[in-house]
Write a protein that holds these residues in place. Sequence first.
Motif, PDB file in Angstrom:
ATOM      1  N   ILE A 347      37.585  10.336 -87.852  1.00 40.70           N
ATOM      2  CA  ILE A 347      37.609  10.100 -89.296  1.00 40.70           C
ATOM      3  C   ILE A 347      36.237  10.288 -89.930  1.00 40.70           C
ATOM      4  O   ILE A 347      36.110  10.791 -91.050  1.00 40.70           O
ATOM      5  CB  ILE A 347      38.143   8.684 -89.602  1.00 40.70           C
ATOM      6  N   GLN A 348      35.178   9.897 -89.212  1.00 44.78           N
ATOM      7  CA  GLN A 348      33.844   9.947 -89.805  1.00 44.78           C
ATOM      8  C   GLN A 348      33.107  11.258 -89.541  1.00 44.78           C
ATOM      9  O   GLN A 348      32.189  11.600 -90.277  1.00 44.78           O
ATOM     10  CB  GLN A 348      33.008   8.775 -89.287  1.00 44.78           C
ATOM     11  N   VAL A 349      33.477  11.971 -88.457  1.00 46.15           N
ATOM     12  CA  VAL A 349      32.745  13.196 -88.108  1.00 46.15           C
ATOM     13  C   VAL A 349      33.622  14.439 -88.211  1.00 46.15           C
ATOM     14  O   VAL A 349      33.378  15.329 -89.038  1.00 46.15           O
ATOM     15  CB  VAL A 349      32.141  13.102 -86.689  1.00 46.15           C
ATOM     16  N   LEU A 350      34.641  14.538 -87.368  1.00 41.28           N
ATOM     17  CA  LEU A 350      35.415  15.771 -87.271  1.00 41.28           C
ATOM     18  C   LEU A 350      36.181  16.088 -88.553  1.00 41.28           C
ATOM     19  O   LEU A 350      36.217  17.244 -88.993  1.00 41.28           O
ATOM     20  CB  LEU A 350      36.375  15.679 -86.081  1.00 41.28           C
ATOM     21  N   PHE A 351      36.782  15.083 -89.158  1.00 36.25           N
ATOM     22  CA  PHE A 351      37.549  15.351 -90.373  1.00 36.25           C
ATOM     23  C   PHE A 351      36.660  15.802 -91.536  1.00 36.25           C
ATOM     24  O   PHE A 351      36.958  16.822 -92.178  1.00 36.25           O
ATOM     25  CB  PHE A 351      38.377  14.129 -90.760  1.00 36.25           C
ATOM     26  N   PRO A 352      35.563  15.105 -91.842  1.00 36.24           N
ATOM     27  CA  PRO A 352      34.680  15.617 -92.914  1.00 36.24           C
ATOM     28  C   PRO A 352      34.121  17.006 -92.620  1.00 36.24           C
ATOM     29  O   PRO A 352      33.830  17.769 -93.551  1.00 36.24           O
ATOM     30  CB  PRO A 352      33.557  14.566 -92.975  1.00 36.24           C
ATOM     31  N   LYS A 353      33.965  17.352 -91.335  1.00 35.42           N
ATOM     32  CA  LYS A 353      33.467  18.676 -90.976  1.00 35.42           C
ATOM     33  C   LYS A 353      34.558  19.744 -90.996  1.00 35.42           C
ATOM     34  O   LYS A 353      34.291  20.914 -90.694  1.00 35.42           O
ATOM     35  CB  LYS A 353      32.825  18.640 -89.586  1.00 35.42           C
ATOM     36  N   GLY A 354      35.773  19.343 -91.329  1.00 37.21           N
ATOM     37  CA  GLY A 354      36.864  20.311 -91.393  1.00 37.21           C
ATOM     38  C   GLY A 354      37.482  20.640 -90.045  1.00 37.21           C
ATOM     39  O   GLY A 354      38.226  21.623 -89.926  1.00 37.21           O
ATOM     40  N   LYS A 355      37.208  19.823 -89.022  1.00 30.27           N
ATOM     41  CA  LYS A 355      37.730  20.054 -87.673  1.00 30.27           C
ATOM     42  C   LYS A 355      38.977  19.210 -87.421  1.00 30.27           C
ATOM     43  O   LYS A 355      39.141  18.603 -86.364  1.00 30.27           O
ATOM     44  CB  LYS A 355      36.658  19.750 -86.624  1.00 30.27           C
ATOM     45  N   ILE A 356      39.858  19.186 -88.407  1.00 27.21           N
ATOM     46  CA  ILE A 356      41.073  18.385 -88.297  1.00 27.21           C
ATOM     47  C   ILE A 356      41.958  18.850 -87.150  1.00 27.21           C
ATOM     48  O   ILE A 356      42.697  18.072 -86.559  1.00 27.21           O
ATOM     49  CB  ILE A 356      41.860  18.421 -89.634  1.00 27.21           C
ATOM     50  N   ASN A 357      41.879  20.147 -86.788  1.00 23.62           N
ATOM     51  CA  ASN A 357      42.696  20.665 -85.688  1.00 23.62           C
ATOM     52  C   ASN A 357      42.345  19.993 -84.359  1.00 23.62           C
ATOM     53  O   ASN A 357      43.220  19.771 -83.517  1.00 23.62           O
ATOM     54  CB  ASN A 357      42.512  22.179 -85.560  1.00 23.62           C
ATOM     55  N   ILE A 358      41.068  19.662 -84.169  1.00 28.03           N
ATOM     56  CA  ILE A 358      40.648  18.974 -82.940  1.00 28.03           C
ATOM     57  C   ILE A 358      41.223  17.566 -82.910  1.00 28.03           C
ATOM     58  O   ILE A 358      41.716  17.105 -81.870  1.00 28.03           O
ATOM     59  CB  ILE A 358      39.111  18.938 -82.847  1.00 28.03           C
ATOM     60  N   VAL A 359      41.165  16.893 -84.053  1.00 25.96           N
ATOM     61  CA  VAL A 359      41.714  15.540 -84.135  1.00 25.96           C
ATOM     62  C   VAL A 359      43.226  15.568 -83.883  1.00 25.96           C
ATOM     63  O   VAL A 359      43.769  14.736 -83.149  1.00 25.96           O
ATOM     64  CB  VAL A 359      41.419  14.918 -85.511  1.00 25.96           C
ATOM     65  N   THR A 360      43.903  16.550 -84.476  1.00 28.61           N
ATOM     66  CA  THR A 360      45.351  16.676 -84.298  1.00 28.61           C
ATOM     67  C   THR A 360      45.715  16.963 -82.851  1.00 28.61           C
ATOM     68  O   THR A 360      46.669  16.380 -82.310  1.00 28.61           O
ATOM     69  CB  THR A 360      45.897  17.796 -85.205  1.00 28.61           C
ATOM     70  N   LEU A 361      44.967  17.871 -82.213  1.00 21.08           N
ATOM     71  CA  LEU A 361      45.225  18.190 -80.810  1.00 21.08           C
ATOM     72  C   LEU A 361      45.064  16.957 -79.935  1.00 21.08           C
ATOM     73  O   LEU A 361      45.913  16.679 -79.066  1.00 21.08           O
ATOM     74  CB  LEU A 361      44.261  19.289 -80.349  1.00 21.08           C
ATOM     75  N   SER A 362      43.998  16.200 -80.160  1.00 20.91           N
ATOM     76  CA  SER A 362      43.747  14.997 -79.356  1.00 20.91           C
ATOM     77  C   SER A 362      44.857  13.966 -79.555  1.00 20.91           C
ATOM     78  O   SER A 362      45.338  13.360 -78.588  1.00 20.91           O
ATOM     79  CB  SER A 362      42.395  14.387 -79.744  1.00 20.91           C
ATOM     80  N   CYS A 363      45.249  13.773 -80.818  1.00 24.48           N
ATOM     81  CA  CYS A 363      46.339  12.826 -81.097  1.00 24.48           C
ATOM     82  C   CYS A 363      47.666  13.336 -80.545  1.00 24.48           C
ATOM     83  O   CYS A 363      48.531  12.547 -80.143  1.00 24.48           O
ATOM     84  CB  CYS A 363      46.447  12.594 -82.600  1.00 24.48           C
ATOM     85  N   GLY A 364      47.839  14.672 -80.532  1.00 27.46           N
ATOM     86  CA  GLY A 364      49.058  15.251 -79.959  1.00 27.46           C
ATOM     87  C   GLY A 364      49.161  14.961 -78.464  1.00 27.46           C
ATOM     88  O   GLY A 364      50.242  14.640 -77.949  1.00 27.46           O
ATOM     89  N   ILE A 365      48.040  15.066 -77.767  1.00 31.67           N
ATOM     90  CA  ILE A 365      48.024  14.738 -76.339  1.00 31.67           C
ATOM     91  C   ILE A 365      48.371  13.268 -76.140  1.00 31.67           C
ATOM     92  O   ILE A 365      49.174  12.904 -75.270  1.00 31.67           O
ATOM     93  CB  ILE A 365      46.641  15.063 -75.737  1.00 31.67           C
ATOM     94  N   GLY A 366      47.779  12.406 -76.991  1.00 31.12           N
ATOM     95  CA  GLY A 366      48.104  10.980 -76.911  1.00 31.12           C
ATOM     96  C   GLY A 366      49.558  10.695 -77.234  1.00 31.12           C
ATOM     97  O   GLY A 366      50.179   9.823 -76.626  1.00 31.12           O
ATOM     98  N   ALA A 367      50.115  11.452 -78.194  1.00 32.90           N
ATOM     99  CA  ALA A 367      51.515  11.250 -78.578  1.00 32.90           C
ATOM    100  C   ALA A 367      52.466  11.614 -77.442  1.00 32.90           C
ATOM    101  O   ALA A 367      53.475  10.934 -77.213  1.00 32.90           O
ATOM    102  CB  ALA A 367      51.835  12.084 -79.816  1.00 32.90           C
ATOM    103  N   ILE A 368      52.147  12.681 -76.725  1.00 32.51           N
ATOM    104  CA  ILE A 368      52.975  13.082 -75.583  1.00 32.51           C
ATOM    105  C   ILE A 368      52.957  11.994 -74.509  1.00 32.51           C
ATOM    106  O   ILE A 368      53.993  11.623 -73.948  1.00 32.51           O
ATOM    107  CB  ILE A 368      52.483  14.429 -75.000  1.00 32.51           C
ATOM    108  N   VAL A 369      51.748  11.471 -74.250  1.00 33.67           N
ATOM    109  CA  VAL A 369      51.626  10.384 -73.276  1.00 33.67           C
ATOM    110  C   VAL A 369      52.426   9.166 -73.736  1.00 33.67           C
ATOM    111  O   VAL A 369      53.132   8.526 -72.941  1.00 33.67           O
ATOM    112  CB  VAL A 369      50.139  10.011 -73.081  1.00 33.67           C
ATOM    113  N   ALA A 370      52.338   8.859 -75.035  1.00 31.21           N
ATOM    114  CA  ALA A 370      53.081   7.712 -75.580  1.00 31.21           C
ATOM    115  C   ALA A 370      54.577   7.883 -75.417  1.00 31.21           C
ATOM    116  O   ALA A 370      55.288   6.949 -75.014  1.00 31.21           O
ATOM    117  CB  ALA A 370      52.726   7.532 -77.056  1.00 31.21           C
ATOM    118  N   LEU A 371      55.074   9.080 -75.733  1.00 32.53           N
ATOM    119  CA  LEU A 371      56.506   9.336 -75.645  1.00 32.53           C
ATOM    120  C   LEU A 371      57.008   9.219 -74.210  1.00 32.53           C
ATOM    121  O   LEU A 371      58.020   8.566 -73.937  1.00 32.53           O
ATOM    122  CB  LEU A 371      56.818  10.724 -76.214  1.00 32.53           C
ATOM    123  N   VAL A 372      56.277   9.836 -73.280  1.00 36.96           N
ATOM    124  CA  VAL A 372      56.669   9.802 -71.860  1.00 36.96           C
ATOM    125  C   VAL A 372      56.649   8.370 -71.339  1.00 36.96           C
ATOM    126  O   VAL A 372      57.601   7.923 -70.674  1.00 36.96           O
ATOM    127  CB  VAL A 372      55.737  10.705 -71.021  1.00 36.96           C
TER     128      VAL A 372
END
Length: 479
Positions: A347-372
């Motif tokens: 929220i403080q670094v990647l998103f202001p820098k426009g790197k939302i895709n990295i944040v989304t990818l990381s959360c996507g990996i976490g979401a897969i783990v959560a679902l499984v």
Amino acid sequence: MAQSVKVNYILNLINTGTQMLFPLITFPYVCRVIEADGIGQVNFFNSIISYISLFTCLGIPMYAIREIARDRNDVVKMNRTATEILLLHSMLTIVGYVIVATLCLLVPKIQVNIPLFLILSLTIFFTAIGCEWFYQGIEDFKYITIRGLIIKTISVILLFIFVKSKADLLYYGCYMVLGVLGGNIFNFLRLRKYIHRENIIFSELHIKRHIKPVLKVFSFSVVTSIYLQLNTVLLGFFKNALAVGYFTAATKVMQMLLQMSSCLGSVMMPRASHLLAENKESEFNNLIQKSYDFTLAIAMPITIGLIFCAPSLITTLCGVKFANSILPSQIIAPIILMVSIANVFGIQVLFPKGKINIVTLSCGIGAIVALVLNLSLTPLFSYIGTAVAYLGAEVTTTVSMYYVGRKYIPIQYFKQSHLNYLLGCAIMALVLFAISRFQLPSFYELVLQGCCGVIVYFLILCLRKDSILMQLFAKMSKC
């Protein structure tokens, strides 16, 4: 003129403090009056509403904070941006209520209490008109704090007046909506102070230009919600309202404590976006390092405190009927540290820098783990399995965000001062464990643990001459 980060942080800390204080007053009362199954039903419905609200928001709140922060020096441009975003959100809200009506007609578990579901769905409307993102974007935290304090005070008084038994579940639903979002009515009316009609030419508005960037943020919100809301939804479908009630009590306590360590994020994000927009890279880097250090100093002892204080904390706040919430509360305690660090990275670094895709990818990996983990553990271990899945998702997300985005994150991860926090937490843990052996009544044990834990941690930092503490003392001496 935006106030300093320190002033904004203090204001936001006051706001966060009230968000912790009022649940400390109301949640013990609600637990004893509504009980676990009533709380479970409300939170099961709330989780479904949260998914609908997620789609109606479409990532707008986070995206809008950044856009308003970037445009705030140009009033005309800021006015047009705010109007475009508000119109987009309004159109999506209409779609949301079509979904609400469809669920009421088709889903048996919702038909059990349609009035309660409809009351909780008011969250969608209040979120749309609230424009909280606008006030965060212009860093008007003074207004946010004062408004929040007034609304929370009124809602708590109404809770004690109208919620007297389990039969008053609908009134509790009203409190859940109005206590959190009732102030959004004033947000909407107050926009007249900042948005002037002469700056708005409707033929020149371009709502479509926001859709693509909003969808990027939305994808982040979707994957994040999988392990934030899916836990409760799956637990409700696999088990029952009682299991959801136990899990809710555990997460409620954790989330109250998490607010203390993560409240800096809502202050930092608009300021970080503004610094980057003005190409002040060195100021940005210095600000982020201080934020990371401060976050560790706060989140680490809170995490340790919850692990060792969970028995007395849960029993004091929720009553002995919620004893089953103690173990899941201890399991998910490290989430406080994980989420706090992830907020700095994302929220403080990647998103202001426009790197939302990295944040989304990381959360996507976490979401897969959560679902499984949810599908594997919840049917067998109920709320205990859900707690493990929740923790696994947050740890995976934070670690993934570090590895994928580390070259964009200007942080020194391991410093001498961080060892001070580890030492303070270790000694604090020994003290808290020793106090738990006395077998005092839960309230007295909690008070003793809280006071001793804070004092011990503070003294260790003083003896180690921690840099953050020394800077604070130096500034206080100048006052």
